[in-house]
Design a protein around this motif. Structure first.
Motif, PDB file in Angstrom:
ATOM      1  N   ARG A   1       6.301 -57.082 -11.580  1.00 30.22           N
ATOM      2  CA  ARG A   1       6.318 -55.563 -11.826  1.00 30.22           C
ATOM      3  C   ARG A   1       4.534 -54.988 -12.521  1.00 30.22           C
ATOM      4  NH1 ARG A   1       7.103 -51.148 -15.133  1.00 30.22           N
ATOM      5  NH2 ARG A   1       6.572 -52.709 -17.150  1.00 30.22           N
ATOM      6  N   ILE A   2       4.155 -55.979 -13.319  1.00 33.48           N
ATOM      7  CA  ILE A   2       3.190 -55.721 -14.358  1.00 33.48           C
ATOM      8  C   ILE A   2       1.992 -56.337 -13.553  1.00 33.48           C
ATOM      9  CG2 ILE A   2       2.128 -56.801 -16.464  1.00 33.48           C
ATOM     10  CD1 ILE A   2       4.496 -56.912 -17.913  1.00 33.48           C
ATOM     11  N   LYS A   3       2.093 -57.254 -12.921  1.00 36.09           N
ATOM     12  CA  LYS A   3       0.492 -57.819 -11.875  1.00 36.09           C
ATOM     13  C   LYS A   3       0.760 -56.506 -10.999  1.00 36.09           C
ATOM     14  CE  LYS A   3       1.604 -62.598 -11.271  1.00 36.09           C
ATOM     15  NZ  LYS A   3       1.546 -63.720 -10.960  1.00 36.09           N
ATOM     16  N   ARG A   4       1.407 -56.089 -10.318  1.00 36.02           N
ATOM     17  CA  ARG A   4       0.933 -54.817  -9.597  1.00 36.02           C
ATOM     18  C   ARG A   4       0.334 -53.499 -10.245  1.00 36.02           C
ATOM     19  NH1 ARG A   4       6.712 -56.281  -7.101  1.00 36.02           N
ATOM     20  NH2 ARG A   4       7.199 -54.213  -8.847  1.00 36.02           N
ATOM     21  N   LYS A   5       0.529 -53.068 -11.150  1.00 35.67           N
ATOM     22  CA  LYS A   5       0.611 -52.400 -11.765  1.00 35.67           C
ATOM     23  C   LYS A   5      -1.474 -52.141 -12.497  1.00 35.67           C
ATOM     24  CE  LYS A   5       4.180 -49.703 -13.445  1.00 35.67           C
ATOM     25  NZ  LYS A   5       5.381 -49.501 -14.846  1.00 35.67           N
ATOM     26  N   ARG A   6      -1.389 -54.221 -12.505  1.00 38.74           N
ATOM     27  CA  ARG A   6      -2.039 -53.879 -13.498  1.00 38.74           C
ATOM     28  C   ARG A   6      -3.827 -54.238 -12.148  1.00 38.74           C
ATOM     29  NH1 ARG A   6      -3.059 -56.238 -18.134  1.00 38.74           N
ATOM     30  NH2 ARG A   6      -4.931 -57.840 -17.534  1.00 38.74           N
TER      31      ARG A   6
ATOM     32  N   ASP B   1       0.938 -49.154 -20.775  1.00 38.20           N
ATOM     33  CA  ASP B   1       0.252 -48.445 -19.485  1.00 38.20           C
ATOM     34  C   ASP B   1       0.951 -46.874 -19.608  1.00 38.20           C
ATOM     35  OD1 ASP B   1       2.367 -47.934 -17.464  1.00 38.20           O
ATOM     36  OD2 ASP B   1       2.528 -49.919 -17.230  1.00 38.20           O
ATOM     37  N   GLU B   2       0.418 -46.193 -18.807  1.00 41.12           N
ATOM     38  CA  GLU B   2       0.393 -44.990 -19.042  1.00 41.12           C
ATOM     39  C   GLU B   2       1.471 -44.425 -18.650  1.00 41.12           C
ATOM     40  OE1 GLU B   2      -1.717 -43.839 -15.681  1.00 41.12           O
ATOM     41  OE2 GLU B   2      -3.908 -44.669 -16.926  1.00 41.12           O
ATOM     42  N   GLU B   3       2.946 -45.100 -18.747  1.00 42.96           N
ATOM     43  CA  GLU B   3       4.439 -44.534 -18.741  1.00 42.96           C
ATOM     44  C   GLU B   3       5.011 -44.540 -19.909  1.00 42.96           C
ATOM     45  OE1 GLU B   3       8.428 -46.179 -16.480  1.00 42.96           O
ATOM     46  OE2 GLU B   3       6.198 -47.546 -16.080  1.00 42.96           O
ATOM     47  N   TYR B   4       4.158 -45.034 -20.524  1.00 44.68           N
ATOM     48  CA  TYR B   4       4.955 -45.311 -21.886  1.00 44.68           C
ATOM     49  C   TYR B   4       3.914 -44.649 -23.065  1.00 44.68           C
ATOM     50  CZ  TYR B   4       7.681 -48.475 -19.480  1.00 44.68           C
ATOM     51  OH  TYR B   4       7.849 -49.192 -18.269  1.00 44.68           O
ATOM     52  N   VAL B   5       3.199 -43.656 -23.028  1.00 47.76           N
ATOM     53  CA  VAL B   5       3.065 -42.776 -23.466  1.00 47.76           C
ATOM     54  C   VAL B   5       3.346 -42.308 -25.411  1.00 47.76           C
ATOM     55  CG1 VAL B   5       1.639 -40.915 -24.724  1.00 47.76           C
ATOM     56  CG2 VAL B   5       1.672 -41.600 -22.497  1.00 47.76           C
TER      57      VAL B   5
ATOM     58  N   GLY C   1      11.388 -52.329 -19.176  1.00 52.51           N
ATOM     59  CA  GLY C   1      11.038 -52.787 -18.029  1.00 52.51           C
ATOM     60  C   GLY C   1      11.622 -54.286 -16.999  1.00 52.51           C
ATOM     61  N   GLY C   2      12.776 -54.260 -17.976  1.00 52.19           N
ATOM     62  CA  GLY C   2      13.516 -55.078 -17.032  1.00 52.19           C
ATOM     63  C   GLY C   2      14.333 -55.624 -17.489  1.00 52.19           C
TER      64      GLY C   2
END
Length: 534
Positions: A448-453, A341-345, A43-44
């Motif tokens: 980053r989280i805000k944009r995805k959510r 997050d779908e990125e971290y299945v 996540g940075g």
């Protein structure tokens, strides 16, 4: 049902079986730590640094004299780039510009170069900080007869011209066919509106050097308003005064500013730009000012556990450890967002499997007592990290397993937490977080989280609400993928004995509150035990 382990265990050991289960749980927690750290780094890492800086800003045991010494040491360090000084100056210009203005007033003669320029050449050939713009902004504020008088540089120019009219009046350039006499302008100050300001200032630069060191001009810059014309220029100007000239005047106002500004504010603005080595130096310096004999107190405070670590360790083995600890203890909700997050299945499946194994191992009687005994063998950082991971497991399980009013109240009863329903209705945001209890740190959600959510929530709203036949009076279902909690359980809040019935808690906030309460309780036991051993 989730066991919160809120009763102090016996410290004399409970048999080999419990020790074996404790070692298994510790092993699983270490595996969980590895997966969580991969989520944080993906996540940075810079964002995790920002979280840690926010936690550092909450340290309350450092006096103003001490935090001034901390930051002056950084500013005086040869390793630190000009960036730290620039950021501090930017902060001072914004909050207390008069301090910088006081220095400028003493060195007003040097501002002549700030306004220099050949005004007759094509404006496009000037640099982007064109001096005609500076001259116009500072020296053109003449009154029209109905105001309170000339302002800023215009006031300095007019006052100096009257007082020294015998040597400089001829340097005034007028836009009309003829000039104005001192007597005429004295009775009609608005005539100064006809002054050709740029040509006049050019004349003063070439022929009236006394103006730039005059009291009139110095007084005009004393309030620091001139800094707004070109902040970058003045930041560079002050940085040169600090490091090239070692100006005593500048260092004195920096000392004053650091004393007046809060430690919290300074940390928020300055620490994030430090390089890793300098950040470590700062942490080591902080250690010297924290009292290592402090008694255990409120571990629910997001910064207190960090004070315990820093006062007991001469230096942190790794900045990464602090980043992980801070994320697990103070940013549980964000880590859940990462997991979902779908990125971290893959990571999500690993975490679920590890937590299931921890849940099974925890069914052993008094296994927590053995975990605490094992913690006593570790250094403070490792022990807090272990218990921090365990508290995050509880946060995760509460978020997943407590879905109804009955499940929450059953949890309270099984863990002997006294409770009663609150008669206060709590308004919830669409993401399932109550506005009443959400922490300030969680308000600073990463972009980053805000944009995805935001993207996900928009899609959900379109699917659920973009129908012409929706009844405006119908009570809509606000289920979210984050918690799975229904609207009924969200709308209810409880008063709990965990905080002396001082606040009402909704199901959206209970995982955060209870997991932090667990960690706070465990740490009080552990630190008391350490103190007794010492």
């Amino acid at each position: 049902m989730v066991e919160l382990f809120l009763f102090e265990p016996k410290w004399d050991g409970d048999g080999h079986g419990d020790i074996d289960s404790a070692k298994l749980i510790i092993s699983l927690l270490n595996r969980l730590e590895s997966v969580v750290w991969s989520l944080i780094t993906s996540g940075g890492r810079s964002e995790a640094r920002l979280w840690l800086c926010n936690t550092l800003s909450g340290i309350s045991s450092i006096s103003r004299e001490q935090h001034r010494e901390l930051f002056v040491k950084l500013l005086r360090s040869k390793r630190v780039s000009r960036g730290l000084a620039s950021q501090l100056l930017q902060m001072m210009f914004e909050k207390r510009p008069q301090k910088a203005g006081h220095v400028l007033a003493k060195k007003s003669y040097r501002l002549e170069k700030f306004f220099e320029g050949k005004f007759l050449i094509v404006l496009l050939l000037l640099d982007e900080a064109g001096n005609p713009r500076r001259v116009s902004q500072w020296f053109s504020s003449f009154c029209d007869g109905g105001g309170s008088g000339h302002q800023k540089g215009a006031k300095a120019l007019s006052q100096f011209a009257f007082v020294n009219r015998d040597i400089c009046w001829e340097e005034l350039e007028w836009k009309g066919k003829h000039g104005q006499s001192p007597a005429m302008v004295a009775t009609k100050p608005h005539y100064f509106l006809d002054l050709d300001v740029q040509r006049t200032v050019e004349n003063f630069i070439d022929n009236v050097p006394e103006f730039w060191s005059s009291n009139e001009f110095a007084d005009s810059v004393k309030d620091g308003e001139i800094l707004l014309i070109d902040t970058k220029f003045f930041i560079d100007f002050f940085v040169d005064l600090m490091y090239k000239e070692d100006s005593r005047d500048v260092w004195e106002v920096i000392d004053e500013f650091l004393m007046e500004e809060s430690f919290s504010s300074l940390c928020h603005r300055l620490l994030i730009i430090l390089e890793e080595h300098d950040f470590r130096i700062f942490l080591e310096s902080v250690c010297k000012y924290i009292n290592p004999r402090r008694e255990p107190k409120d571990f629910s405070n997001s910064s207190y556990w960090l004070e315990i670590i820093l006062c007991r360790c001469s230096a942190c083995d790794s900045i990464d450890q602090l980043l992980l600890l801070n994320a697990v203890i103070n940013h549980r909700r964000r880590l859940i967002w990462f997991v979902q997050d779908e990125e971290y299945v893959e990571e999500k499946l690993k975490i679920k499997d590890i937590i299931l194994q921890i849940r099974t191992a925890s069914l052993k009687v008094n296994s927590l007592a053995s975990i605490f005994c094992e913690c006593l063998k570790l250094n403070i950082t490792e022990a807090i990290k272990l218990l921090g991971m365990l508290s995050w497991v509880i946060y995760y399980r509460l978020s997943e397993e407590c879905q109804t009013l009955e499940s929450w109240e059953s949890l309270f009863a099984s863990n002997e937490i006294k409770f009663r329903k609150s008669d206060k209705y709590v308004l919830l945001h669409y993401d399932g977080v109550s506005g009443e209890s959400e922490s300030d740190l969680d308000n600073r959600t990463s972009s980053r989280i805000k944009r995805k959510r935001k993207k996900k929530s928009k899609k959900k709203r379109r699917r659920k609400y973009d129908h012409d036949d929706t009844d405006d009076n119908e009570l809509l279902d606000f289920n979210t993928s984050n918690s799975g909690l229904n609207l009924e359980s969200k709308a209810v809040s409880w008063l709990l004995s965990t905080d002396g019935f001082s606040a009402s808690w909704t199901s959206a906030d209970l995982p955060e509150h209870l997991s932090m309460h667990c960690l706070s309780t465990w740490m009080k036991w552990l630190v008391s035990k350490w103190n007794n051993v010492a």
